[in-house]
Design an enzyme around this catalytic site. Structure first.
Site: not given
Ligand code: PAF
Length: 291
Positions: A32, A34, A37, A39, A153-154, A188, A190
């Site tokens: 999405m 923004a 690191d 990404h 992380k998700d 990390r 957004s």
């Protein structure tokens, strides 16, 4: 690096890449924007495994549960496009809102059950995941990648997407890429740019809680309530109340009473006005002391 706006431009580009080399792997990194690191790590992994890398940039309104959160979401396509170029991706697919949701759009792809009702679903509403599964299904259909890369992380999102792919027989492999952290351990995200200088030090409460859970487990504790209490103490010490702090089975997300290798410890908390999430997977220390 080419920026593509429409599905037909995207399909032409992907078709040409496949025609050039039918064995070539196409990797998709859905974002999405923004970009940070985390990404860039997804893109690095995609670059390693795939001959062609598509990064998508679409701020998906249907997965935000508050208008204000959507409005506050950071957007800077120019900077993102520079990062995608530097990461060596081939295409940035940045469709307009009407390309993804044309007037009259009336379909939603929804999982049901504990994977969407627990943790994030319990606090943000299952509609959040319905928004994610709908847009991810669309992105997978638009790009038709061989592999799609998502951040660990998700963790719940990864489980939900894996279930979506399995249930709908979507011909794509889903890869989860390790969380990238700030030097002090903050994952990390957004959202981190929205932490004020006053709130930033408290943001490590989530990582500190996860570390305490790991340490309790490494010390031999197997009672989930005791491991949770050790984690919660670290948050309280930093003045942060968890929205949830849960020890769950890593495939079903059901709460566990006894922890074991693979147990997922997931946490969410508001730090100032910013909602953060993080997680870890418990592992017995290896004989040489490394996790
Ligand atoms: O993880 C994200 O950034 C989003 O949920 C995703 C997968 C790009 C869908 O909008």
């Amino acid at each position: 690096m080419r920026t593509l706006r429409t599905v037909s431009e995207l399909r032409t580009a992907v078709r040409a890449a496949r025609r050039q080399d039918p064995q070539a792997q196409i990797g998709l990194v859905p974002t999405m924007g923004a970009l940070h690191d985390g990404h860039l790590e997804l893109m690095r992994q995609a670059r390693l495994e795939c001959e062609h890398v598509v990064v998508s940039l679409f701020v998906n309104p249907s997965q935000f549960n508050a208008e204000a959160d959507l409005a506050a979401y950071p957007r800077d396509e120019l900077t993102d496009a520079g990062l995608v170029t530097d990461a060596g991706a081939d295409f940035l697919f940045a469709p307009a809102l009407e390309t993804v949701y044309p007037p009259g759009f009336a379909t939603s792809v929804q999982l049901s059950g504990p994977l969407v009702d627990s943790l994030e679903g319990a606090h943000r509403g299952a509609a959040h995941f319905h928004g994610v599964t709908t847009v991810v299904t669309k992105l997978l259909n638009m790009v038709q990648p061989d592999v799609a890369f998502f951040g660990a992380k998700d963790a719940q999102q990864v489980l939900v997407i894996r279930k979506l792919v399995a249930d709908l027989d979507l011909p794509v492999r889903i890869e989860a890429v390790s969380t990238v952290r700030e030097p002090d351990g903050l994952a990390r995200s957004s959202r981190n740019v929205r932490l004020t200088p006053d709130d930033r030090p408290q943001a490590i409460a989530l990582h500190a809680a996860l570390t305490a859970a790991e340490q309790a487990y490494a010390a031999g504790e197997r009672d989930a309530a005791v491991v949770r209490a050790a984690a919660a103490t670290e948050m309280t010490r930093r003045g942060i109340a968890p929205e949830y702090l849960a020890l769950v089975d890593p495939t079903t997300l059901s709460p566990v009473t006894t922890v074991a290798d693979g147990t997922l410890v997931a946490v969410a908390a508001h730090v100032g006005g910013v909602r953060l999430i993080d997680n870890t997977t418990l592992q017995s220390p290896s004989p040489n002391g490394r996790r």
